[in-house]
Design a protein around this motif. Structure first.
Motif, PDB file in Angstrom:
ATOM      1  N   GLN A 116      10.903   6.422   7.336  1.00  0.00           N
ATOM      2  CA  GLN A 116      11.597   5.301   7.990  1.00  0.00           C
ATOM      3  C   GLN A 116      11.280   3.968   7.316  1.00  0.00           C
ATOM      4  O   GLN A 116      12.051   3.010   7.418  1.00  0.00           O
ATOM      5  CB  GLN A 116      11.212   5.231   9.487  1.00  0.00           C
ATOM      6  CG  GLN A 116      11.791   6.340  10.351  1.00  0.00           C
ATOM      7  CD  GLN A 116      11.177   7.697  10.076  1.00  0.00           C
ATOM      8  OE1 GLN A 116       9.970   7.784   9.783  1.00  0.00           O
ATOM      9  NE2 GLN A 116      11.974   8.756  10.155  1.00  0.00           N
ATOM     10  N   ASP A 117      10.122   3.886   6.648  1.00  0.00           N
ATOM     11  CA  ASP A 117       9.725   2.645   5.980  1.00  0.00           C
ATOM     12  C   ASP A 117      10.395   2.470   4.618  1.00  0.00           C
ATOM     13  O   ASP A 117      10.396   1.362   4.064  1.00  0.00           O
ATOM     14  CB  ASP A 117       8.205   2.617   5.758  1.00  0.00           C
ATOM     15  CG  ASP A 117       7.422   2.684   7.055  1.00  0.00           C
ATOM     16  OD1 ASP A 117       7.849   2.048   8.033  1.00  0.00           O
ATOM     17  OD2 ASP A 117       6.385   3.382   7.083  1.00  0.00           O
ATOM     18  N   GLU A 118      10.937   3.547   4.072  1.00  0.00           N
ATOM     19  CA  GLU A 118      11.403   3.511   2.681  1.00  0.00           C
ATOM     20  C   GLU A 118      12.506   2.485   2.408  1.00  0.00           C
ATOM     21  O   GLU A 118      12.447   1.793   1.388  1.00  0.00           O
ATOM     22  CB  GLU A 118      11.824   4.908   2.233  1.00  0.00           C
ATOM     23  CG  GLU A 118      10.639   5.849   2.098  1.00  0.00           C
ATOM     24  CD  GLU A 118      11.012   7.204   1.544  1.00  0.00           C
ATOM     25  OE1 GLU A 118      12.221   7.464   1.333  1.00  0.00           O
ATOM     26  OE2 GLU A 118      10.092   8.010   1.298  1.00  0.00           O
ATOM     27  N   PRO A 119      13.523   2.356   3.269  1.00  0.00           N
ATOM     28  CA  PRO A 119      14.553   1.328   2.984  1.00  0.00           C
ATOM     29  C   PRO A 119      13.967  -0.074   2.846  1.00  0.00           C
ATOM     30  O   PRO A 119      14.353  -0.839   1.956  1.00  0.00           O
ATOM     31  CB  PRO A 119      15.491   1.438   4.187  1.00  0.00           C
ATOM     32  CG  PRO A 119      15.335   2.856   4.652  1.00  0.00           C
ATOM     33  CD  PRO A 119      13.880   3.165   4.451  1.00  0.00           C
ATOM     34  N   GLU A 120      13.007  -0.399   3.734  1.00  0.00           N
ATOM     35  CA  GLU A 120      12.375  -1.720   3.658  1.00  0.00           C
ATOM     36  C   GLU A 120      11.563  -1.866   2.374  1.00  0.00           C
ATOM     37  O   GLU A 120      11.597  -2.924   1.718  1.00  0.00           O
ATOM     38  CB  GLU A 120      11.460  -1.935   4.866  1.00  0.00           C
ATOM     39  CG  GLU A 120      10.747  -3.293   4.843  1.00  0.00           C
ATOM     40  CD  GLU A 120       9.555  -3.350   5.795  1.00  0.00           C
ATOM     41  OE1 GLU A 120       8.840  -4.357   5.743  1.00  0.00           O
ATOM     42  OE2 GLU A 120       9.342  -2.385   6.541  1.00  0.00           O
ATOM     43  N   ILE A 121      10.835  -0.819   1.991  1.00  0.00           N
ATOM     44  CA  ILE A 121      10.036  -0.858   0.763  1.00  0.00           C
ATOM     45  C   ILE A 121      10.935  -1.067  -0.445  1.00  0.00           C
ATOM     46  O   ILE A 121      10.669  -1.922  -1.305  1.00  0.00           O
ATOM     47  CB  ILE A 121       9.229   0.443   0.609  1.00  0.00           C
ATOM     48  CG1 ILE A 121       8.158   0.546   1.696  1.00  0.00           C
ATOM     49  CG2 ILE A 121       8.579   0.524  -0.779  1.00  0.00           C
ATOM     50  CD1 ILE A 121       7.473   1.893   1.764  1.00  0.00           C
ATOM     51  N   ILE A 122      12.004  -0.294  -0.516  1.00  0.00           N
ATOM     52  CA  ILE A 122      12.935  -0.404  -1.646  1.00  0.00           C
ATOM     53  C   ILE A 122      13.551  -1.790  -1.698  1.00  0.00           C
ATOM     54  O   ILE A 122      13.637  -2.414  -2.768  1.00  0.00           O
ATOM     55  CB  ILE A 122      14.020   0.688  -1.542  1.00  0.00           C
ATOM     56  CG1 ILE A 122      13.397   2.068  -1.759  1.00  0.00           C
ATOM     57  CG2 ILE A 122      15.144   0.443  -2.556  1.00  0.00           C
ATOM     58  CD1 ILE A 122      14.297   3.222  -1.367  1.00  0.00           C
ATOM     59  N   ASN A 123      13.961  -2.312  -0.540  1.00  0.00           N
ATOM     60  CA  ASN A 123      14.579  -3.635  -0.506  1.00  0.00           C
ATOM     61  C   ASN A 123      13.596  -4.721  -0.930  1.00  0.00           C
ATOM     62  O   ASN A 123      13.949  -5.644  -1.679  1.00  0.00           O
ATOM     63  CB  ASN A 123      15.099  -3.930   0.904  1.00  0.00           C
ATOM     64  CG  ASN A 123      15.941  -5.198   0.954  1.00  0.00           C
ATOM     65  OD1 ASN A 123      16.905  -5.354   0.203  1.00  0.00           O
ATOM     66  ND2 ASN A 123      15.575  -6.121   1.831  1.00  0.00           N
ATOM     67  N   THR A 124      12.342  -4.598  -0.491  1.00  0.00           N
ATOM     68  CA  THR A 124      11.319  -5.589  -0.858  1.00  0.00           C
ATOM     69  C   THR A 124      11.072  -5.583  -2.370  1.00  0.00           C
ATOM     70  O   THR A 124      10.981  -6.642  -2.996  1.00  0.00           O
ATOM     71  CB  THR A 124      10.003  -5.303  -0.119  1.00  0.00           C
ATOM     72  OG1 THR A 124      10.231  -5.391   1.287  1.00  0.00           O
ATOM     73  CG2 THR A 124       8.930  -6.295  -0.516  1.00  0.00           C
ATOM     74  N   ILE A 125      10.964  -4.393  -2.934  1.00  0.00           N
ATOM     75  CA  ILE A 125      10.748  -4.295  -4.379  1.00  0.00           C
ATOM     76  C   ILE A 125      11.931  -4.896  -5.128  1.00  0.00           C
ATOM     77  O   ILE A 125      11.759  -5.661  -6.095  1.00  0.00           O
ATOM     78  CB  ILE A 125      10.518  -2.835  -4.793  1.00  0.00           C
ATOM     79  CG1 ILE A 125       9.183  -2.321  -4.222  1.00  0.00           C
ATOM     80  CG2 ILE A 125      10.515  -2.692  -6.322  1.00  0.00           C
ATOM     81  CD1 ILE A 125       8.953  -0.829  -4.404  1.00  0.00           C
ATOM     82  N   ASP A 173       0.833  -1.200   0.000  1.00  0.00           N
ATOM     83  CA  ASP A 173       0.000   0.000   0.000  1.00  0.00           C
ATOM     84  C   ASP A 173       0.872   1.257   0.000  1.00  0.00           C
ATOM     85  O   ASP A 173       2.081   1.193   0.194  1.00  0.00           O
ATOM     86  CB  ASP A 173      -0.983  -0.004   1.176  1.00  0.00           C
ATOM     87  CG  ASP A 173      -0.307   0.140   2.525  1.00  0.00           C
ATOM     88  OD1 ASP A 173       0.387   1.154   2.750  1.00  0.00           O
ATOM     89  OD2 ASP A 173      -0.472  -0.757   3.381  1.00  0.00           O
ATOM     90  N   GLY A 174       0.231   2.397  -0.210  1.00  0.00           N
ATOM     91  CA  GLY A 174       0.967   3.648  -0.345  1.00  0.00           C
ATOM     92  C   GLY A 174       1.073   4.455   0.930  1.00  0.00           C
ATOM     93  O   GLY A 174       1.422   5.638   0.884  1.00  0.00           O
ATOM     94  N   TYR A 175       0.781   3.847   2.070  1.00  0.00           N
ATOM     95  CA  TYR A 175       0.866   4.543   3.351  1.00  0.00           C
ATOM     96  C   TYR A 175       2.187   4.164   4.031  1.00  0.00           C
ATOM     97  O   TYR A 175       2.352   3.023   4.469  1.00  0.00           O
ATOM     98  CB  TYR A 175      -0.328   4.181   4.239  1.00  0.00           C
ATOM     99  CG  TYR A 175      -1.612   4.858   3.806  1.00  0.00           C
ATOM    100  CD1 TYR A 175      -2.255   5.771   4.627  1.00  0.00           C
ATOM    101  CD2 TYR A 175      -2.174   4.590   2.556  1.00  0.00           C
ATOM    102  CE1 TYR A 175      -3.426   6.407   4.229  1.00  0.00           C
ATOM    103  CE2 TYR A 175      -3.341   5.222   2.141  1.00  0.00           C
ATOM    104  CZ  TYR A 175      -3.952   6.124   2.986  1.00  0.00           C
ATOM    105  OH  TYR A 175      -5.114   6.752   2.569  1.00  0.00           O
ATOM    106  N   PHE A 176       3.100   5.107   4.109  1.00  0.00           N
ATOM    107  CA  PHE A 176       4.410   4.814   4.685  1.00  0.00           C
ATOM    108  C   PHE A 176       5.071   6.106   5.142  1.00  0.00           C
ATOM    109  O   PHE A 176       4.675   7.210   4.748  1.00  0.00           O
ATOM    110  CB  PHE A 176       5.301   4.091   3.670  1.00  0.00           C
ATOM    111  CG  PHE A 176       5.569   4.880   2.410  1.00  0.00           C
ATOM    112  CD1 PHE A 176       6.691   5.696   2.294  1.00  0.00           C
ATOM    113  CD2 PHE A 176       4.705   4.806   1.319  1.00  0.00           C
ATOM    114  CE1 PHE A 176       6.938   6.422   1.138  1.00  0.00           C
ATOM    115  CE2 PHE A 176       4.943   5.528   0.155  1.00  0.00           C
ATOM    116  CZ  PHE A 176       6.064   6.340   0.071  1.00  0.00           C
ATOM    117  N   THR A 177       6.102   5.950   5.960  1.00  0.00           N
ATOM    118  CA  THR A 177       6.901   7.088   6.410  1.00  0.00           C
ATOM    119  C   THR A 177       8.299   6.959   5.815  1.00  0.00           C
ATOM    120  O   THR A 177       8.642   5.925   5.215  1.00  0.00           O
ATOM    121  CB  THR A 177       7.012   7.114   7.946  1.00  0.00           C
ATOM    122  OG1 THR A 177       7.750   5.955   8.372  1.00  0.00           O
ATOM    123  CG2 THR A 177       5.634   7.097   8.600  1.00  0.00           C
TER     124      THR A 177
END
Length: 242
Positions: A142-151, A136-140
């Protein structure tokens, strides 16, 4: 060879839907990081007062004419713009291609649960579609490194980001090299439509270039945002006189 046309100093590619799909497929084959923008009148108007967004659009690898207003503006200034290439429709074409060619697609954006619903809908409509992840598009921040790594771990060929304008354009271009995705596309509310949260205008209204009117009638809370269209048309008309 695609040709770029200025619409209020924002360069839009004069492409058909078939040409846009082929360009995206070529980007996938080349395996370089590319950014695709879906420019409508509202986005072009935002870019008039947002130099960062304007720069992003004018550096994009492909900017499709997503909106009847953009097509009208180009033709009003005597440029040959073949047709509207709606971002939603481009996504559907690419999902159909994924089902046939195995392109890996990642859905990023929307309210919690929307991307999952959009994936379920896509899997039913395009048997064999290869959606390798959703978020989903709800993030801070601080969440971005995890999002990038997951993608990155999912290794999509196409990253669809529905974060809203201009957030999606700025986020994608900021992280494009980190993501190392062949094609990243800002898709606005596409997941909402796929998930059934928002109903798209009937086909006859789409063909009559009245999709904006349907959105206004069905979502009156968009009234202030929709004022961008008459302001856009006036600015285009004044620019021609100059």
């Amino acid at each position: 060879m695609k040709r770029r046309i200025p619409v209020l100093d924002i360069m839009i590619d004069a492409v058909t839907m078939a040409e846009a799909v082929k360009i995206v497929e070529n980007f996938i084959a080349e395996q370089r990081t590319r950014f695709v923008a879906t420019a409508n009148a509202e986005m072009v108007m935002m870019a008039q007062t947002d130099p960062v967004l304007a720069g992003i659009l004018n550096r994009a690898d492909l900017v499709i004419p997503d909106g009847a207003g953009v097509v009208w503006a180009a033709r009003y200034h005597q440029y040959a713009m073949p047709e509207r290439v709606a971002g939603y429709d481009l996504v559907q074409q690419l999902l159909a291609k994924s089902a046939r060619s195995g392109y890996r697609v990642y859905f990023f954006g929307g309210a919690p649960g929307v991307a999952e619903q959009a994936r379920t809908w896509a899997e039913a409509r395009y048997p064999g579609v290869n959606v390798v992840g959703v978020r989903d598009g709800y993030f801070t921040a601080q969440d971005e490194p995890e999002i990038i790594n997951t993608i990155k771990l999912c290794k999509p060929d196409i990253l669809l980001a529905g974060l809203g304008v201009p957030k999606q354009e700025k986020w994608l271009t900021k992280h494009l090299n980190e993501l190392n995705v062949p094609v990243a596309i800002g898709v606005g509310g596409t997941f909402d439509v796929m998930a059934g949260v928002v109903i798209r205008a009937p086909l006859w209204m789409q063909k009559a270039n009245l999709e904006w009117l349907y959105r206004l009638l069905s979502q009156p809370q968009r009234a202030l945002r929709m004022l961008a269209l008459p302001r856009f048309m006036l600015k285009v008309a004044v620019a021609k006189k100059d």
